[in-house]
Design an enzyme around this catalytic site. Sequence first.
Site, short mmCIF file in Angstrom:
data_model
loop_
_atom_site.label_atom_id
_atom_site.label_comp_id
_atom_site.label_asym_id
_atom_site.label_seq_id
_atom_site.Cartn_x
_atom_site.Cartn_y
_atom_site.Cartn_z
N HIS A 72 -8.40 -17.89 5.09
CA HIS A 72 -8.48 -16.43 4.94
C HIS A 72 -9.62 -16.08 4.01
CE1 HIS A 72 -4.18 -15.00 6.22
NE2 HIS A 72 -4.73 -15.83 7.10
N TYR A 200 -0.70 -6.52 1.22
CA TYR A 200 0.05 -6.20 0.01
C TYR A 200 0.19 -4.68 -0.03
CZ TYR A 200 -1.03 -10.91 -1.83
OH TYR A 200 -1.14 -12.26 -2.03
N PRO A 292 5.45 -14.07 -8.25
CA PRO A 292 4.81 -14.58 -7.02
C PRO A 292 3.69 -13.71 -6.47
CG PRO A 292 6.94 -13.60 -6.54
CD PRO A 292 6.83 -13.65 -8.04
N LYS A 296 0.24 -17.72 -7.42
CA LYS A 296 -0.44 -18.62 -8.35
C LYS A 296 0.41 -19.77 -8.86
CE LYS A 296 -4.39 -16.61 -8.22
NZ LYS A 296 -5.37 -17.25 -7.31
N TYR A 384 -8.30 -14.30 -7.15
CA TYR A 384 -7.45 -14.58 -5.98
C TYR A 384 -7.83 -15.93 -5.35
CZ TYR A 384 -4.25 -13.56 -2.15
OH TYR A 384 -3.20 -13.61 -1.25
C1 PHB Z 1 3.85 -16.29 0.81
O1 PHB Z 1 3.26 -16.49 1.88
O2 PHB Z 1 5.00 -16.69 0.61
C2 PHB Z 1 3.14 -15.54 -0.27
C3 PHB Z 1 1.84 -15.15 -0.08
C4 PHB Z 1 1.18 -14.44 -1.06
C5 PHB Z 1 1.82 -14.12 -2.23
C6 PHB Z 1 3.11 -14.53 -2.43
C7 PHB Z 1 3.79 -15.24 -1.44
O3 PHB Z 1 1.18 -13.42 -3.16
#
Ligand code: PHB
Length: 389
Positions: A72, A200, A292, A296, A384
């Site tokens: 990505h 997000y 989460p 990280k 990120y």
């Molecule tokens: C996930 O795919 O579980 C995931 C992805 C991004 C995040 C948190 C969890 O920021």
Amino acid sequence: MRTQVVIVGGGPSGLLLGQLLHKAGIESIVLERQSRAHVLGRIRAGVLERGLVDLMGQAGVDTRMKAEGFVHDGTLIAYDNDMFRVDFTAHTDATVLVYGQTEVTRDLYDARDATGGDTRFEVENVVIHDAGTDAPFVTFGENGHSERIDCDFIAGCDGFHGVSRKTIPADVRQEYEKVYPFGWLGILSETPPVNDELIYANSDRGFALCSMRNANLSRYYIQCDTSDDPASWSDDAFWDELRRRIPPQAAEALVTGPSIEKSIAPLRSFVCEPMRWGRLFLCGDAAHIVPPTGAKGLNTAASDVHYLNQGLRQFYGQGDSEGIDRYSERALARVWKTQRFSWWFSTLMHHFPDQTAFDKKMQRAELALLRDSREAQAAMALSYVGLAY
Ligand code: PHB
Ligand code: APR
């Protein structure tokens, strides 16, 4: 028994360390309290920084990850029915790899098996002795017998609830914690992802995240009360709430189905200083926890493993203890920067119960700045994709 490094904890940080040490001809024994199936049954995040991808390459465990993982080079941020993209490659020379932590752990177990690595499962009552001396040892129970391993070093990779951190005397430890007033209700569903990049979303009804594992395995999260019970959320209720929180075009495109996993994760920031005490070194969740939001957790465990691997190679290779002596300082320097990013992203994207109208305006202004400013996007992209080790 005797070995060079006892690794307490057979999660991703313990196994990755074991594999890298093996590559340097350094012996280790991994002690894991649970069974392999239990460890592999845990559903965790799945966005890998460039640093972790490189480390898996150094460990010789990146074939399946590179074949099945999704590269990505950007992510989407949504709020108030507006959505914009943060392009990682426009601001950094890096991307991330979307590949489940469970798969990372599975690949590391397979690699350890292939090297004949000594891994003890379902061990009991692990106790670390004399870590403050030059002759530490570890005792534990196995199949009803009590065992002892003498070693040079102990790597505490046993997560937040393990024994390692608590082995560091309380008057030596400084612990920092922030508990967020909400959790994440997450589901896994055998449905195609709603989008080819993560979304997000900060909506009036709270946070939501659309993620994936593969072309027909999706991972979705919505902000929920910490007192919520996953069983009280029907799949339909989850999908309906998710639709209300993501932009209309994504809500329309959403393919729903039965959840194959449903759980609630609390959001917490935690750091323990120091990360070394004598011959004991803490790695990963044993020393720090992040919410989460920035994915990280595993990535910061990997940077710890990087610094410890370097230090132990320097010690065994050149008899030079500079790396292990500076381990805690180096690991913590990166841990705190990553903690900041995870706290910033969590504060930006969630609805806080005691949020005032002014607080909400601050969130909106920060989101608008992120949408409109190259510099703000660059700062986010840098964190990120993962800060350099
Ligand atoms: C996930 O795919 O579980 C995931 C992805 C991004 C995040 C948190 C969890 O920021
Ligand atoms: N003795 C032996 N093993 C133990 C003990 C103990 N006393 N206590 C815990 N363990 C084992 C756990 O069963 C677990 O398998 O240590 C392992 C720790 O693994 P993780 O919790 O996965 O921690 P870590 O390897 O540091 O990985 C960090 O995991 O929780 C996610 O978000 C987190 O992504 C991050 C990653």
